[in-house]
Enzyme design. Sequence first.
Site, PDB file in Angstrom:
ATOM      1  N   SER A 141      -8.531  -1.057   0.136  1.00 39.32           N
ATOM      2  CA  SER A 141      -7.240  -1.749   0.078  1.00 39.32           C
ATOM      3  C   SER A 141      -7.105  -2.497  -1.231  1.00 39.32           C
ATOM      4  O   SER A 141      -8.094  -2.980  -1.798  1.00 39.32           O
ATOM      5  CB  SER A 141      -7.176  -2.744   1.235  1.00 39.32           C
ATOM      6  OG  SER A 141      -6.125  -3.659   1.051  1.00 39.32           O
ATOM      7  N   LYS A 188     -14.012  -4.620   3.407  1.00 35.66           N
ATOM      8  CA  LYS A 188     -13.654  -3.458   2.581  1.00 35.66           C
ATOM      9  C   LYS A 188     -14.533  -3.402   1.333  1.00 35.66           C
ATOM     10  O   LYS A 188     -15.037  -2.340   0.943  1.00 35.66           O
ATOM     11  CB  LYS A 188     -12.174  -3.531   2.174  1.00 35.66           C
ATOM     12  CG  LYS A 188     -11.198  -3.342   3.328  1.00 35.66           C
ATOM     13  CD  LYS A 188     -11.212  -1.904   3.828  1.00 35.66           C
ATOM     14  CE  LYS A 188     -10.314  -1.680   5.020  1.00 35.66           C
ATOM     15  NZ  LYS A 188     -10.484  -0.348   5.634  1.00 35.66           N
ATOM     16  N   GLY A 205      -2.767 -17.369   1.703  1.00 32.46           N
ATOM     17  CA  GLY A 205      -3.513 -16.182   1.289  1.00 32.46           C
ATOM     18  C   GLY A 205      -2.660 -15.140   0.582  1.00 32.46           C
ATOM     19  O   GLY A 205      -3.194 -14.201  -0.003  1.00 32.46           O
ATOM     20  N   SER A 257      -8.241   2.148  20.111  1.00 35.23           N
ATOM     21  CA  SER A 257      -8.160   0.692  20.278  1.00 35.23           C
ATOM     22  C   SER A 257      -6.905   0.146  19.616  1.00 35.23           C
ATOM     23  O   SER A 257      -6.384  -0.889  20.017  1.00 35.23           O
ATOM     24  CB  SER A 257      -9.411   0.018  19.701  1.00 35.23           C
ATOM     25  OG  SER A 257      -9.555   0.352  18.346  1.00 35.23           O
ATOM     26  N   PHE A 313      -2.159   0.487  -1.742  1.00 34.57           N
ATOM     27  CA  PHE A 313      -1.261  -0.650  -1.886  1.00 34.57           C
ATOM     28  C   PHE A 313      -0.537  -0.814  -0.535  1.00 34.57           C
ATOM     29  O   PHE A 313      -1.212  -0.918   0.483  1.00 34.57           O
ATOM     30  CB  PHE A 313      -0.430  -0.501  -3.170  1.00 34.57           C
ATOM     31  CG  PHE A 313      -1.327  -0.902  -4.349  1.00 34.57           C
ATOM     32  CD1 PHE A 313      -2.427  -0.124  -4.710  1.00 34.57           C
ATOM     33  CD2 PHE A 313      -1.158  -2.126  -4.977  1.00 34.57           C
ATOM     34  CE1 PHE A 313      -3.322  -0.556  -5.696  1.00 34.57           C
ATOM     35  CE2 PHE A 313      -2.041  -2.548  -5.972  1.00 34.57           C
ATOM     36  CZ  PHE A 313      -3.116  -1.764  -6.321  1.00 34.57           C
ATOM     37  N   ARG A 367       5.498  -6.443  -3.988  1.00 35.18           N
ATOM     38  CA  ARG A 367       4.423  -5.524  -3.597  1.00 35.18           C
ATOM     39  C   ARG A 367       4.760  -4.106  -4.045  1.00 35.18           C
ATOM     40  O   ARG A 367       5.901  -3.785  -4.364  1.00 35.18           O
ATOM     41  CB  ARG A 367       4.249  -5.505  -2.063  1.00 35.18           C
ATOM     42  CG  ARG A 367       3.821  -6.821  -1.456  1.00 35.18           C
ATOM     43  CD  ARG A 367       2.378  -7.173  -1.819  1.00 35.18           C
ATOM     44  NE  ARG A 367       1.945  -8.407  -1.175  1.00 35.18           N
ATOM     45  CZ  ARG A 367       2.160  -9.625  -1.670  1.00 35.18           C
ATOM     46  NH1 ARG A 367       2.785  -9.784  -2.816  1.00 35.18           N
ATOM     47  NH2 ARG A 367       1.713 -10.690  -1.018  1.00 35.18           N
ATOM     48  N   ASN A 413       2.881  -7.118   9.279  1.00 32.11           N
ATOM     49  CA  ASN A 413       3.332  -6.597   7.982  1.00 32.11           C
ATOM     50  C   ASN A 413       4.852  -6.531   7.912  1.00 32.11           C
ATOM     51  O   ASN A 413       5.548  -6.468   8.926  1.00 32.11           O
ATOM     52  CB  ASN A 413       2.718  -5.221   7.726  1.00 32.11           C
ATOM     53  CG  ASN A 413       1.200  -5.286   7.635  1.00 32.11           C
ATOM     54  OD1 ASN A 413       0.503  -4.720   8.464  1.00 32.11           O
ATOM     55  ND2 ASN A 413       0.687  -5.993   6.660  1.00 32.11           N
ATOM     56  N   TYR A 457     -11.679  -9.615   6.376  1.00 31.88           N
ATOM     57  CA  TYR A 457     -11.165  -8.244   6.299  1.00 31.88           C
ATOM     58  C   TYR A 457     -11.378  -7.684   4.889  1.00 31.88           C
ATOM     59  O   TYR A 457     -11.938  -6.591   4.706  1.00 31.88           O
ATOM     60  CB  TYR A 457      -9.667  -8.215   6.657  1.00 31.88           C
ATOM     61  CG  TYR A 457      -8.959  -6.955   6.227  1.00 31.88           C
ATOM     62  CD1 TYR A 457      -9.158  -5.763   6.919  1.00 31.88           C
ATOM     63  CD2 TYR A 457      -8.120  -6.945   5.106  1.00 31.88           C
ATOM     64  CE1 TYR A 457      -8.516  -4.602   6.506  1.00 31.88           C
ATOM     65  CE2 TYR A 457      -7.484  -5.793   4.697  1.00 31.88           C
ATOM     66  CZ  TYR A 457      -7.682  -4.621   5.396  1.00 31.88           C
ATOM     67  OH  TYR A 457      -7.067  -3.473   4.975  1.00 31.88           O
TER      68      TYR A 457
HETATM   69  C1  UD1 Z   1      -1.347  -7.226   4.037  1.00 31.77           C
HETATM   70  C2  UD1 Z   1      -2.699  -7.863   3.997  1.00 31.77           C
HETATM   71  C3  UD1 Z   1      -3.622  -6.967   3.211  1.00 31.77           C
HETATM   72  C4  UD1 Z   1      -3.701  -5.622   3.910  1.00 31.77           C
HETATM   73  C5  UD1 Z   1      -2.306  -5.037   4.051  1.00 31.77           C
HETATM   74  C6  UD1 Z   1      -2.396  -3.825   4.960  1.00 31.77           C
HETATM   75  C7  UD1 Z   1      -2.331 -10.263   4.169  1.00 31.77           C
HETATM   76  C8  UD1 Z   1      -2.356 -11.578   3.452  1.00 31.77           C
HETATM   77  N1  UD1 Z   1      -2.596  -9.192   3.419  1.00 31.77           N
HETATM   78  O1  UD1 Z   1      -0.858  -7.061   2.693  1.00 31.77           O
HETATM   79  O2  UD1 Z   1      -4.902  -7.533   3.152  1.00 31.77           O
HETATM   80  O3  UD1 Z   1      -4.499  -4.728   3.159  1.00 31.77           O
HETATM   81  O4  UD1 Z   1      -1.430  -5.977   4.676  1.00 31.77           O
HETATM   82  O5  UD1 Z   1      -1.147  -3.242   5.115  1.00 31.77           O
HETATM   83  O6  UD1 Z   1      -2.091 -10.197   5.362  1.00 31.77           O
HETATM   84  N2  UD1 Z   1       6.271 -10.845   4.476  1.00 31.77           N
HETATM   85  C9  UD1 Z   1       7.325 -11.648   4.917  1.00 31.77           C
HETATM   86  N3  UD1 Z   1       7.555 -11.739   6.255  1.00 31.77           N
HETATM   87  C10 UD1 Z   1       6.813 -11.054   7.186  1.00 31.77           C
HETATM   88  C11 UD1 Z   1       5.739 -10.233   6.718  1.00 31.77           C
HETATM   89  C12 UD1 Z   1       5.497 -10.167   5.365  1.00 31.77           C
HETATM   90  O7  UD1 Z   1       8.015 -12.289   4.113  1.00 31.77           O
HETATM   91  O8  UD1 Z   1       7.075 -11.201   8.409  1.00 31.77           O
HETATM   92  C13 UD1 Z   1       6.050 -10.731   3.018  1.00 31.77           C
HETATM   93  C14 UD1 Z   1       4.678 -11.176   2.555  1.00 31.77           C
HETATM   94  O9  UD1 Z   1       4.674 -12.546   2.264  1.00 31.77           O
HETATM   95  C15 UD1 Z   1       4.478 -10.276   1.322  1.00 31.77           C
HETATM   96  C16 UD1 Z   1       5.211  -8.990   1.685  1.00 31.77           C
HETATM   97  O10 UD1 Z   1       6.135  -9.352   2.716  1.00 31.77           O
HETATM   98  O11 UD1 Z   1       5.114 -10.853   0.206  1.00 31.77           O
HETATM   99  C17 UD1 Z   1       4.304  -7.888   2.202  1.00 31.77           C
HETATM  100  O12 UD1 Z   1       3.532  -8.402   3.279  1.00 31.77           O
HETATM  101  P1  UD1 Z   1       2.635  -7.448   4.182  1.00 31.77           P
HETATM  102  O13 UD1 Z   1       3.436  -6.290   4.636  1.00 31.77           O
HETATM  103  O14 UD1 Z   1       2.006  -8.297   5.246  1.00 31.77           O
HETATM  104  O15 UD1 Z   1       1.542  -6.882   3.203  1.00 31.77           O
HETATM  105  P2  UD1 Z   1       0.519  -7.663   2.251  1.00 31.77           P
HETATM  106  O16 UD1 Z   1       0.498  -9.115   2.519  1.00 31.77           O
HETATM  107  O17 UD1 Z   1       0.769  -7.231   0.856  1.00 31.77           O
END
Ligand code: UD1
Length: 338
Positions: free
Chosen positions: A124, A152, A293, A34, A177, A230, A198, A148
């Site tokens: 997670s 978990k 969030g 899926s 992480f 992160r 992401n 989500y």
């Molecule tokens: C996200 C999820 C988390 C999940 C994980 C799985 C959210 C709020 N959290 O984590 O629950 O377990 O993915 O991989 O969705 N960012 C940008 N621009 C983008 C995308 C991300 O600036 O287009 C920034 C975000 O604000 C953050 C960092 O990049 O500071 C990482 O983001 P991301 O890769 O989405 O991971 P998480 O938010 O940590």
Amino acid sequence: MHILVTGGAGYIGSHTCIALIEAGHTVVVVDDFSNSHPEALKRVETICETSVPLYQGDVGSRALLEQIFSEHNIDGVIHFAGSKAVGESVEKPMLYYRNNVTASQVLIETMQHAGVHTLVFSSSATVYGDPHSVPIAEDFPVGATNPYGRSKLVVEQIMQDQAVANSAFNAIILRYFNPVGAHASGKIGEDPNGIPNNLMPFIAQVAVGKRSELSIFGGDYPTKDGTGVRDYIHVCDLAEGHAKALETLHGKPGAHIFNLGTGAGVSVLDMVKAYARVSQRPIPYQIVARRPGDVAQCYASPDHAKTVLGWQAVRSLDDMVASSWRWQSSNPHGYREA
Ligand code: UD1
């Protein structure tokens, strides 16, 4: 050991199949494709020069699981299958509780019936919510802010309850992480459907020219450069952590919880700069509003895994970026063109 990998064609699942096979184990995969592609498993077979038995279907299907347990002498299960988009989970919570919670319950019941006692669960760092401090240790308070994350946490709790009730049950809960990067061959990697949620796959698609610019969500966090921090971990390190956890803890019943991270905090801007340098491509970006969030900082204390499992992440940020770029530049449309 003979390991059933649910979601074995997915991003982390496919890399973990390779790590298990390279460590001398055999794997069986169940996947409904899926959010994954059969081509990923074919490439795992090519890389490992072995065949991987596949059952196509839903891990929430009791009949399918019973069939697998009757046809294979399974020593343990690694459970990746599930839904993983935070935003979608807010819109479709019942889908998330069915795919993540109900399916896991069916899996645990079927395992008990089949006499299989070792379950490794992909949890997670999201279960820590907004941590009071960093680095985050396993005994920090947990609490999720979306369906989500709650799904978990509920599965973690179900596993711990089962470990109390069934003295043979071995609940291995791994809190990831931020997994990034790809196998060194460049043949398998992360292949999200549609617009990536992401950071890393989004940057990769900007570098390869599929998207024009990155939106950086927030430039005013209380971090060194104002962008979110992160703990990015190479997916191959993460995969090897699963093999280590199984090898160390198989036959040791009870509930075991580990962070799988590097312990290093990397900002969005750090990642953008590293990607531009390694790929030698421009990564245009714009700083926009914070994403609801998101937390300012989230990185692990990796000490518990190091002490108990003898495992720690060994690959550098440049390894993560270079392998991501190798995968993205040689497969600009992911598995779809295969
Ligand atoms: C996200 C999820 C988390 C999940 C994980 C799985 C959210 C709020 N959290 O984590 O629950 O377990 O993915 O991989 O969705 N960012 C940008 N621009 C983008 C995308 C991300 O600036 O287009 C920034 C975000 O604000 C953050 C960092 O990049 O500071 C990482 O983001 P991301 O890769 O989405 O991971 P998480 O938010 O940590």
